[in-house]
Design a protein around this motif. Structure first.
Motif, PDB file in Angstrom:
ATOM      1  N   LEU A 205       0.826  -1.204   0.000  1.00 30.84           N
ATOM      2  CA  LEU A 205       0.000   0.000   0.000  1.00 30.84           C
ATOM      3  C   LEU A 205       0.862   1.256   0.000  1.00 30.84           C
ATOM      4  CD1 LEU A 205      -2.807  -0.780   2.622  1.00 30.84           C
ATOM      5  CD2 LEU A 205      -3.007  -0.762   0.128  1.00 30.84           C
ATOM      6  N   PRO A 206       0.426   2.319  -0.691  1.00 30.70           N
ATOM      7  CA  PRO A 206       1.107   3.611  -0.582  1.00 30.70           C
ATOM      8  C   PRO A 206       1.059   4.111   0.860  1.00 30.70           C
ATOM      9  CG  PRO A 206      -0.475   3.600  -2.397  1.00 30.70           C
ATOM     10  CD  PRO A 206      -0.722   2.360  -1.605  1.00 30.70           C
ATOM     11  N   ARG A 207       1.967   4.989   1.207  1.00 31.27           N
ATOM     12  CA  ARG A 207       2.034   5.502   2.580  1.00 31.27           C
ATOM     13  C   ARG A 207       1.136   6.714   2.806  1.00 31.27           C
ATOM     14  NH1 ARG A 207       6.535   3.628   5.424  1.00 31.27           N
ATOM     15  NH2 ARG A 207       7.976   2.335   4.183  1.00 31.27           N
ATOM     16  N   ASP A 208       0.556   7.265   1.731  1.00 29.75           N
ATOM     17  CA  ASP A 208      -0.161   8.539   1.859  1.00 29.75           C
ATOM     18  C   ASP A 208      -1.681   8.383   1.822  1.00 29.75           C
ATOM     19  OD1 ASP A 208      -0.287   7.735  -0.758  1.00 29.75           O
ATOM     20  OD2 ASP A 208       0.131   9.713  -1.624  1.00 29.75           O
ATOM     21  N   LEU A 209      -2.195   7.212   2.199  1.00 30.35           N
ATOM     22  CA  LEU A 209      -3.641   7.011   2.218  1.00 30.35           C
ATOM     23  C   LEU A 209      -4.168   7.479   3.578  1.00 30.35           C
ATOM     24  CD1 LEU A 209      -3.817   3.489   0.535  1.00 30.35           C
ATOM     25  CD2 LEU A 209      -4.272   5.714  -0.525  1.00 30.35           C
ATOM     26  N   TYR A 210      -4.685   8.707   3.617  1.00 29.79           N
ATOM     27  CA  TYR A 210      -5.052   9.330   4.890  1.00 29.79           C
ATOM     28  C   TYR A 210      -6.151   8.584   5.630  1.00 29.79           C
ATOM     29  CZ  TYR A 210      -9.386  11.092   2.867  1.00 29.79           C
ATOM     30  OH  TYR A 210     -10.642  11.172   2.299  1.00 29.79           O
ATOM     31  N   HIS A 211      -7.006   7.884   4.896  1.00 28.67           N
ATOM     32  CA  HIS A 211      -8.144   7.216   5.529  1.00 28.67           C
ATOM     33  C   HIS A 211      -7.788   5.844   6.096  1.00 28.67           C
ATOM     34  CE1 HIS A 211      -7.979   5.948   1.325  1.00 28.67           C
ATOM     35  NE2 HIS A 211      -8.563   4.820   1.691  1.00 28.67           N
ATOM     36  N   VAL A 212      -6.566   5.388   5.882  1.00 29.47           N
ATOM     37  CA  VAL A 212      -6.134   4.091   6.394  1.00 29.47           C
ATOM     38  C   VAL A 212      -5.420   4.309   7.716  1.00 29.47           C
ATOM     39  CG1 VAL A 212      -4.735   2.034   5.935  1.00 29.47           C
ATOM     40  CG2 VAL A 212      -5.958   3.159   4.068  1.00 29.47           C
ATOM     41  N   ARG A 213      -6.124   4.044   8.820  1.00 26.47           N
ATOM     42  CA  ARG A 213      -5.596   4.387  10.142  1.00 26.47           C
ATOM     43  C   ARG A 213      -5.513   3.202  11.093  1.00 26.47           C
ATOM     44  NH1 ARG A 213      -9.286   9.854  11.047  1.00 26.47           N
ATOM     45  NH2 ARG A 213      -8.471  11.047   9.275  1.00 26.47           N
TER      46      ARG A 213
ATOM     47  N   MET B   5      -6.279  -3.318   0.846  1.00 24.21           N
ATOM     48  CA  MET B   5      -5.437  -4.079  -0.082  1.00 24.21           C
ATOM     49  C   MET B   5      -6.202  -4.449  -1.357  1.00 24.21           C
ATOM     50  SD  MET B   5      -2.227  -4.945   0.215  1.00 24.21           S
ATOM     51  CE  MET B   5      -1.909  -5.338   1.940  1.00 24.21           C
ATOM     52  N   GLN B   6      -7.418  -4.978  -1.191  1.00 23.94           N
ATOM     53  CA  GLN B   6      -8.223  -5.380  -2.349  1.00 23.94           C
ATOM     54  C   GLN B   6      -8.651  -4.169  -3.181  1.00 23.94           C
ATOM     55  OE1 GLN B   6      -8.786  -8.385  -3.374  1.00 23.94           O
ATOM     56  NE2 GLN B   6      -8.986  -9.820  -1.669  1.00 23.94           N
ATOM     57  N   VAL B   7      -8.694  -3.013  -2.550  1.00 22.28           N
ATOM     58  CA  VAL B   7      -9.117  -1.791  -3.230  1.00 22.28           C
ATOM     59  C   VAL B   7      -7.968  -1.187  -4.027  1.00 22.28           C
ATOM     60  CG1 VAL B   7      -9.920   0.583  -2.870  1.00 22.28           C
ATOM     61  CG2 VAL B   7     -10.920  -1.306  -1.539  1.00 22.28           C
ATOM     62  N   ASP B   8      -6.830  -1.010  -3.368  1.00 19.05           N
ATOM     63  CA  ASP B   8      -5.709  -0.314  -4.004  1.00 19.05           C
ATOM     64  C   ASP B   8      -5.146  -1.085  -5.187  1.00 19.05           C
ATOM     65  OD1 ASP B   8      -3.954   2.136  -3.621  1.00 19.05           O
ATOM     66  OD2 ASP B   8      -2.428   0.546  -3.737  1.00 19.05           O
ATOM     67  N   VAL B   9      -5.214  -2.409  -5.135  1.00 15.38           N
ATOM     68  CA  VAL B   9      -4.664  -3.206  -6.221  1.00 15.38           C
ATOM     69  C   VAL B   9      -5.465  -3.025  -7.511  1.00 15.38           C
ATOM     70  CG1 VAL B   9      -5.994  -5.346  -5.884  1.00 15.38           C
ATOM     71  CG2 VAL B   9      -3.599  -5.468  -6.625  1.00 15.38           C
ATOM     72  N   ARG B  10      -6.682  -2.482  -7.399  1.00 15.32           N
ATOM     73  CA  ARG B  10      -7.537  -2.273  -8.574  1.00 15.32           C
ATOM     74  C   ARG B  10      -7.696  -0.794  -8.941  1.00 15.32           C
ATOM     75  NH1 ARG B  10      -9.540  -6.614  -5.675  1.00 15.32           N
ATOM     76  NH2 ARG B  10      -9.992  -8.494  -6.933  1.00 15.32           N
ATOM     77  N   ARG B  11      -6.943   0.092  -8.320  1.00 15.54           N
ATOM     78  CA  ARG B  11      -7.183   1.529  -8.507  1.00 15.54           C
ATOM     79  C   ARG B  11      -6.958   2.010  -9.937  1.00 15.54           C
ATOM     80  NH1 ARG B  11      -6.376   3.057  -2.728  1.00 15.54           N
ATOM     81  NH2 ARG B  11      -8.501   3.728  -2.231  1.00 15.54           N
ATOM     82  N   HIS B  12      -6.183   1.289 -10.706  1.00 15.61           N
ATOM     83  CA  HIS B  12      -5.909   1.722 -12.082  1.00 15.61           C
ATOM     84  C   HIS B  12      -6.627   0.846 -13.116  1.00 15.61           C
ATOM     85  CE1 HIS B  12      -3.028   4.582 -10.548  1.00 15.61           C
ATOM     86  NE2 HIS B  12      -2.409   3.621  -9.897  1.00 15.61           N
TER      87      HIS B  12
END
Length: 274
Positions: free
Chosen positions: A68-76, A85-92
């Protein structure tokens, strides 16, 4: 379907909501997949990616290997990282890729439901390596899918399904979370009662009671002298308890009678979803 009777309502609710999601996103053009939803940090594409990912996990598919990228503000939290994980892998992924994968996953899940023969108390995979019963997994998929259907409807300007089978599952799940919000998180005093009077497509009255040791419970009986009574509509209630809106933004849709300080404290912590 051959699912156990105690699973059937959840299977039916999930089916209706997930088919509605597929119908909502099928005609979307590329730019519409980037619309912001009420789910913090997630676009239309992200919500659909989450639904796809969770259904893949119900099928037993391996989780993606992805950083995961380090700058996802909503991931706390670790739970949020797990879900992301399942979301970011499909972002593009493109619109055709999204709709094709959703359609394929739903075909596989429908086949799984038709052939389901496990008992409701069978242990299955849960987030973060935990286990849960099959019945709880079915219930939470019906709940989660309905809430995300509403996220998409809001983002796309397509309201509806506020009284669907999934809405009734959501009602029960959200009501179960109220005692902890009132007694533990808001610190309602011992021997007190807080009433939630909800109107609209899904209508109910529930009383959260705090016993002498500070533990909360909920029932359908009215209270003669509640410390606080909240009166609102079903849409506002689910949005508040699912963390889709802050109380200040819907102050005109929530009537609070009684102890104002306790009422404000409860509204600050009323979101019961992770």
């Amino acid at each position: 379907m051959t699912v156990h009777p105690s699973l059937q309502n959840y299977a039916d609710a999930w089916t209706q909501s997930v088919e509605s999601i597929a119908e909502l996103v099928q005609p979307l053009v590329e730019g519409e997949w980037n619309r912001v939803t009420p789910c913090p940090g997630w676009s239309v594409r992200d919500v659909v990616s989450h639904v796809i990912g969770m259904e893949c996990e119900m099928l037993g598919d391996p989780r993606p290997i992805h950083s995961l990228p380090r700058d996802l503000y909503h991931v706390r939290s670790e739970f949020a990282r797990y879900m992301e994980m399942q979301v970011d892998v499909r972002r593009h992924h493109t619109a055709p890729e999204m709709t094709s994968e959703l359609e394929y996953v739903l075909i596989r899940r429908a086949r799984q439901l038709r052939n389901e023969s496990r008992a409701p108390d069978t242990k299955v995979r849960a987030p973060l390596g935990a286990e849960q019963t099959l019945e709880l997994a079915y219930r939470m998929r019906a709940f989660d899918t309905w809430v995300h259907e509403q996220d998409l409807r809001t983002a796309l300007g397509r309201p509806g399904a506020l009284d669907s089978p999934g809405a009734l599952v959501a009602r029960d799940v959200l009501i179960e979370g109220l005692p902890k919000a009132v007694a533990k998180n808001a610190g309602a005093p011992a021997h007190s009662a807080v009433v939630f009077d909800v109107s609209g497509p899904v209508e109910f009255l529930r009383t959260v009671r705090v016993d002498g040791e500070g533990r909360g419970s909920v029932d359908g009986s009215p209270s003669l002298g509640p410390l606080v009574t909240f009166s609102t509509d079903w849409e506002t209630f689910y949005r508040l308890t699912c963390g889709r809106v802050r109380a200040a933004a819907v102050a005109d849709r929530v009537k609070v009678d009684g102890d104002e300080e306790l009422g404000e404290a409860i509204l600050r912590v009323i979101a019961v979803t992770p």
